[in-house]
Design a protein around this motif. Structure first.
Motif, short mmCIF file in Angstrom:
data_model
loop_
_atom_site.label_atom_id
_atom_site.label_comp_id
_atom_site.label_asym_id
_atom_site.label_seq_id
_atom_site.Cartn_x
_atom_site.Cartn_y
_atom_site.Cartn_z
N GLY A 12 29.79 39.72 33.16
CA GLY A 12 30.85 39.74 34.16
C GLY A 12 32.07 38.97 33.70
N LEU A 13 31.85 37.83 33.07
CA LEU A 13 32.95 37.04 32.53
C LEU A 13 33.70 37.82 31.45
N ILE A 14 32.95 38.42 30.54
CA ILE A 14 33.57 39.19 29.46
C ILE A 14 34.31 40.40 30.03
N ALA A 15 33.71 41.07 31.01
CA ALA A 15 34.36 42.23 31.62
C ALA A 15 35.70 41.83 32.22
N HIS A 16 35.74 40.72 32.92
CA HIS A 16 37.00 40.25 33.49
C HIS A 16 38.04 40.02 32.40
N ASN A 17 37.64 39.32 31.35
CA ASN A 17 38.60 38.98 30.30
C ASN A 17 39.08 40.20 29.53
N ASN A 64 31.92 29.41 37.81
CA ASN A 64 32.45 30.72 37.47
C ASN A 64 32.64 31.60 38.71
N LEU A 65 31.76 31.48 39.68
CA LEU A 65 31.91 32.25 40.92
C LEU A 65 33.17 31.80 41.67
N VAL A 66 33.31 30.50 41.85
CA VAL A 66 34.48 29.98 42.57
C VAL A 66 35.76 30.23 41.77
N GLY A 67 35.68 30.00 40.46
CA GLY A 67 36.84 30.25 39.61
C GLY A 67 37.24 31.71 39.63
N GLY A 68 36.25 32.59 39.60
CA GLY A 68 36.54 34.02 39.66
C GLY A 68 37.17 34.44 40.97
N ALA A 69 36.81 33.74 42.03
CA ALA A 69 37.37 34.08 43.34
C ALA A 69 38.76 33.47 43.55
N LEU A 70 38.95 32.25 43.09
CA LEU A 70 40.22 31.55 43.36
C LEU A 70 41.35 31.90 42.41
N THR A 71 41.04 32.16 41.16
CA THR A 71 42.12 32.36 40.18
C THR A 71 42.81 33.71 40.30
N VAL A 72 42.35 34.55 41.19
CA VAL A 72 43.06 35.81 41.44
C VAL A 72 44.19 35.59 42.45
N LEU A 73 44.11 34.50 43.19
CA LEU A 73 45.11 34.21 44.21
C LEU A 73 46.32 33.51 43.60
N VAL A 81 50.81 32.69 37.10
CA VAL A 81 50.90 33.52 38.30
C VAL A 81 50.05 34.76 38.04
N PRO A 82 48.90 34.87 38.74
CA PRO A 82 48.03 36.02 38.48
C PRO A 82 48.65 37.32 38.95
N GLU A 83 48.32 38.36 38.25
CA GLU A 83 48.79 39.70 38.59
C GLU A 83 48.16 40.12 39.92
N GLN A 84 48.94 40.66 40.81
CA GLN A 84 48.46 41.05 42.13
C GLN A 84 48.32 42.57 42.20
N THR A 85 47.35 43.09 41.47
CA THR A 85 47.11 44.54 41.48
C THR A 85 45.65 44.80 41.85
N TYR A 89 42.25 42.57 40.95
CA TYR A 89 41.30 42.15 41.98
C TYR A 89 39.91 42.71 41.68
N ALA A 90 39.84 43.94 41.20
CA ALA A 90 38.54 44.55 40.85
C ALA A 90 37.88 43.79 39.70
N ALA A 91 38.67 43.39 38.71
CA ALA A 91 38.11 42.63 37.59
C ALA A 91 37.56 41.29 38.07
N HIS A 92 38.25 40.65 38.99
CA HIS A 92 37.76 39.39 39.54
C HIS A 92 36.53 39.59 40.42
N ALA A 93 36.49 40.71 41.12
CA ALA A 93 35.30 41.01 41.92
C ALA A 93 34.08 41.20 41.02
#
Length: 143
Positions: A12-17, A64-73, A81-85, A89-93
């Protein structure tokens, strides 16, 4: 079971990155966190009781769960500034949800009692019945 859960969390981490950032799967930003997962997993497997190792792995997956949820905001405390697309959001999910099986496994394993299995189908050893000692006779008061 824990090996598969760690593999899912790391994937999941690799998929996000790979999906959100222009990173190759073998980039240091991927290899470093995956190495932490691997080291904590090895510690869990090698440790005698594994309490500290499991706690560390639980902390890492929770981070990683909290970081994955918060760093999209778009939070002002983030250095970017995270991309708001929808894709971001799907990658962070994916990243956050991939941590859930590992956390679930680690947190439920901590609550299970140690020892032989319990329940309807568990075999319990036969206990020898205790021999009762005879009661002393009461004095009837002089009759």
């Amino acid at each position: 079971m824990i090996v598969a859960a760690v593999a899912v969390a790391a994937a999941g981490l690799i998929a996000h990155n790979v999906l959100s950032l222009p990173l190759a799967p073998l980039a240091v930003e991927n290899v470093g966190p995956v190495a932490v997962y691997a080291a904590l997993l090895a510690w869990c497997v090698a440790a005698r009781d594994g309490i500290a190792a499991r706690a560390a792995l639980t902390f890492w997956a929770g981070l990683n769960l909290v970081g994955g949820a918060l760093t999209v905001l778009p939070l002002p405390l983030l250095p970017f500034v995270p991309e708001q697309t929808v894709e971001h959001y799907a990658a962070h999910a994916i990243y956050a949800i991939a941590q859930v099986p590992l956390l679930g496994l680690l947190l439920t394993a901590r609550r299970r009692p140690a020892g032989p299995p319990q329940g309807r189908f568990a075999r319990s050893p036969r206990r020898p019945e205790r021999q009762r000692e005879p009661r002393p006779e009461r004095d009837s008061g002089g009759v």
